[in-house]
Motif scaffolding. Sequence first.
Motif, PDB file in Angstrom:
ATOM      1  N   THR A  55     112.327  20.618 -20.953  1.00  0.00           N
ATOM      2  CA  THR A  55     112.153  21.820 -21.699  1.00  0.00           C
ATOM      3  C   THR A  55     112.773  22.018 -23.039  1.00  0.00           C
ATOM      4  N   SER A  56     114.107  21.696 -23.133  1.00  0.00           N
ATOM      5  CA  SER A  56     114.797  21.699 -24.246  1.00  0.00           C
ATOM      6  C   SER A  56     114.237  20.814 -25.442  1.00  0.00           C
ATOM      7  N   ALA A  57     113.907  19.553 -24.915  1.00  0.00           N
ATOM      8  CA  ALA A  57     113.613  18.408 -25.788  1.00  0.00           C
ATOM      9  C   ALA A  57     112.194  18.676 -26.213  1.00  0.00           C
ATOM     10  N   ILE A  58     111.200  19.274 -25.509  1.00  0.00           N
ATOM     11  CA  ILE A  58     110.035  19.412 -26.029  1.00  0.00           C
ATOM     12  C   ILE A  58     109.738  20.596 -26.825  1.00  0.00           C
ATOM     13  N   SER A  59     110.822  21.764 -26.466  1.00  0.00           N
ATOM     14  CA  SER A  59     110.721  23.036 -27.418  1.00  0.00           C
ATOM     15  C   SER A  59     111.223  22.626 -28.734  1.00  0.00           C
ATOM     16  N   ARG A  60     112.135  21.471 -29.032  1.00  0.00           N
ATOM     17  CA  ARG A  60     112.487  21.157 -30.350  1.00  0.00           C
ATOM     18  C   ARG A  60     111.266  20.356 -31.005  1.00  0.00           C
ATOM     19  N   GLN A  61     110.479  19.868 -30.297  1.00  0.00           N
ATOM     20  CA  GLN A  61     109.547  18.974 -31.100  1.00  0.00           C
ATOM     21  C   GLN A  61     108.256  19.726 -31.362  1.00  0.00           C
ATOM     22  N   PHE A  70     101.546  19.361 -32.153  1.00  0.00           N
ATOM     23  CA  PHE A  70     102.077  18.643 -31.076  1.00  0.00           C
ATOM     24  C   PHE A  70     102.175  17.133 -31.405  1.00  0.00           C
ATOM     25  N   SER A  71     102.413  16.758 -32.464  1.00  0.00           N
ATOM     26  CA  SER A  71     102.166  15.196 -32.657  1.00  0.00           C
ATOM     27  C   SER A  71     103.708  14.600 -32.356  1.00  0.00           C
ATOM     28  N   MET A  72     104.600  15.129 -32.533  1.00  0.00           N
ATOM     29  CA  MET A  72     105.880  14.715 -31.990  1.00  0.00           C
ATOM     30  C   MET A  72     106.054  14.480 -30.537  1.00  0.00           C
ATOM     31  N   VAL A  73     105.527  15.687 -30.042  1.00  0.00           N
ATOM     32  CA  VAL A  73     105.297  15.792 -28.550  1.00  0.00           C
ATOM     33  C   VAL A  73     104.522  14.642 -27.980  1.00  0.00           C
ATOM     34  N   ASN A  74     103.380  14.415 -28.620  1.00  0.00           N
ATOM     35  CA  ASN A  74     102.563  13.200 -28.033  1.00  0.00           C
ATOM     36  C   ASN A  74     103.292  11.898 -28.134  1.00  0.00           C
ATOM     37  N   SER A  75     104.312  11.635 -29.042  1.00  0.00           N
ATOM     38  CA  SER A  75     104.788  10.464 -29.265  1.00  0.00           C
ATOM     39  C   SER A  75     106.082  10.185 -28.667  1.00  0.00           C
ATOM     40  N   CYS A  82     108.027  11.620 -15.476  1.00  0.00           N
ATOM     41  CA  CYS A  82     108.213  13.093 -14.731  1.00  0.00           C
ATOM     42  C   CYS A  82     109.782  13.288 -15.006  1.00  0.00           C
ATOM     43  N   PRO A  83     110.022  14.705 -14.900  1.00  0.00           N
ATOM     44  CA  PRO A  83     109.162  15.673 -14.612  1.00  0.00           C
ATOM     45  C   PRO A  83     108.067  15.895 -15.576  1.00  0.00           C
ATOM     46  N   GLN A  84     106.897  16.376 -15.100  1.00  0.00           N
ATOM     47  CA  GLN A  84     105.784  16.832 -15.905  1.00  0.00           C
ATOM     48  C   GLN A  84     105.870  18.013 -16.797  1.00  0.00           C
ATOM     49  N   PHE A  85     105.174  18.159 -17.662  1.00  0.00           N
ATOM     50  CA  PHE A  85     105.413  19.658 -18.414  1.00  0.00           C
ATOM     51  C   PHE A  85     104.155  19.968 -19.169  1.00  0.00           C
ATOM     52  N   ALA A  86     103.954  21.346 -19.311  1.00  0.00           N
ATOM     53  CA  ALA A  86     102.755  21.806 -20.090  1.00  0.00           C
ATOM     54  C   ALA A  86     103.240  22.852 -21.107  1.00  0.00           C
ATOM     55  N   ILE A  87     102.610  22.786 -22.330  1.00  0.00           N
ATOM     56  CA  ILE A  87     102.682  23.780 -23.238  1.00  0.00           C
ATOM     57  C   ILE A  87     101.532  24.858 -23.165  1.00  0.00           C
ATOM     58  N   MET A  88     101.813  26.024 -22.845  1.00  0.00           N
ATOM     59  CA  MET A  88     100.965  27.142 -22.431  1.00  0.00           C
ATOM     60  C   MET A  88     101.192  28.325 -23.570  1.00  0.00           C
ATOM     61  N   PRO A  89      99.994  28.938 -23.682  1.00  0.00           N
ATOM     62  CA  PRO A  89      99.904  29.874 -24.767  1.00  0.00           C
ATOM     63  C   PRO A  89     100.720  31.278 -23.958  1.00  0.00           C
ATOM     64  N   GLY A  90     100.343  31.536 -22.636  1.00  0.00           N
ATOM     65  CA  GLY A  90     100.982  32.609 -21.806  1.00  0.00           C
ATOM     66  C   GLY A  90     100.817  33.868 -22.472  1.00  0.00           C
ATOM     67  N   GLY A  91      99.632  34.136 -22.963  1.00  0.00           N
ATOM     68  CA  GLY A  91      98.965  35.486 -23.488  1.00  0.00           C
ATOM     69  C   GLY A  91      99.423  35.749 -24.826  1.00  0.00           C
ATOM     70  N   ALA A  92     100.242  34.941 -25.401  1.00  0.00           N
ATOM     71  CA  ALA A  92     100.409  34.844 -26.895  1.00  0.00           C
ATOM     72  C   ALA A  92      99.263  34.461 -27.620  1.00  0.00           C
ATOM     73  N   PRO A 144     110.594  29.716 -23.266  1.00  0.00           N
ATOM     74  CA  PRO A 144     109.567  30.449 -24.265  1.00  0.00           C
ATOM     75  C   PRO A 144     109.780  29.857 -25.504  1.00  0.00           C
ATOM     76  N   LEU A 145     108.660  29.707 -26.296  1.00  0.00           N
ATOM     77  CA  LEU A 145     108.612  29.142 -27.837  1.00  0.00           C
ATOM     78  C   LEU A 145     108.729  30.347 -28.656  1.00  0.00           C
ATOM     79  N   LEU A 146     109.637  30.043 -29.600  1.00  0.00           N
ATOM     80  CA  LEU A 146     109.817  31.144 -30.815  1.00  0.00           C
ATOM     81  C   LEU A 146     109.425  30.703 -32.142  1.00  0.00           C
TER      82      LEU A 146
END
Length: 417
Positions: A55-61, A70-75, A82-92, A144-146
């Motif tokens: 979560t820390s690494a993906i949040s920074r990317q 999400f270009s940096m995330v894809n690379s 694993c572990p797998q992750f997902a970036i979700m809007p969560g109502g935002a 959460p993503l800020l």
Amino acid sequence: MNGSSADRLRRLRWVLTALFTGMNTVGLVILAWFVLSRDDAQGIAQIDVQLDRVTSAISRQVSFDGTINFSMVNSDELNSSCPQFAIMPGGAPEFQAHLSTKTCVPMDTGVLNGLAADAVRTHGIVTGYQTGSNGDLVRVRVEPLLNPANGRYIGAVVAVADTRPVQEAHTRLVLLVVGGCVLLVAALGVAGHLLSGRSIQPAAAALQQQEVLLAETAHDLRTPVAALRALAETALDNPTQRADLLPRTVRLAVRMGSIIDDLLVRARLAAGVEQLTIQPVWLDQLVTGVVEDTHAEGAQVTVTAAPTKVDADPTLLQRAVGNLLNNAVRYGRRPGEEAIVHITVAGGTVTVADHGPGIDAAAVEDAFDRFSSTGGSSGLGLSIVRWVAQAHGGTLSVYNADEGGAIFELTLPVSAA
């Protein structure tokens, strides 16, 4: 209390075994609980470390330039591991959710979005357990993503880890610890039983010695007591015979006193309370003195002695030699004949030979515990001799002579002085 003393000792042994085993079992249970709890907590901590790294690494990317990029995330290699992750809007503000390419645990996207919504609403990290689409328990971490431009939360990174490997490892440890505890409890039970047996062994030995002493006292005093009573009743009913009966009564009383003295000496030796006064003793002189002081009426006693010095307690040694002599004088004779006893002293050995009927072979096999001669000896005096010999590091042997009669050999350590 019900039961004999031996029964109570046996029950005490089982009580001590149960107490020892129970206390150790409680300690093992507490230790096992601590080990398993620590292992479970460490397993969760390891999963959380992995999730936090994701979560820390993906949040920074995740970049923001009006839209979410999400270009940096894809690379990143995390996108396909694993572990797998997902970036979700969560109502935002809505955006297209991003799921990592490798599915480690099947998860419902609605559940993932709901977790993201909780993180966005609380403005904080959410951790906990969820159930995957296949029913397996999974560990989740939501960060959460800020948006740094406006300070608003625009979604969340949801990382999911499968807990089965950790659970399986924990289960194996549980089985190992439980099995080990069962084996240890069994071993401790056996050890406790052995230790409790050793702890009560002195009491059991003392009890056995007491029972043997009581049995021997009753056995050896029964006949002289009955004879003494018969003499007393005869003297009471026949006043004219009292002069003849009185000496017999005195001799019988002396015999009873000797039996009691022997019993007391044996009891003290068995209990270890008899203190030996070891000193150099001229064995030939001691034996000669015992023969001179012993009233051997109706017996021929001869002594052949060579100077020999031994390390012994003179008082106990006198009693042992006296018992051998008395036994030979009393039982070493044939019916209607005079007792003939010959004593030889040489090299630390006292040999007492008689011309009686000899010793029963079964009594010899009984190792001087209880002797029975054809003359009816109770054998207590010989038992005392054996105890004295053992207390001095010596031996007492017995065998029958070829020409008839019994031969006793009392061997003691020769003095170096």
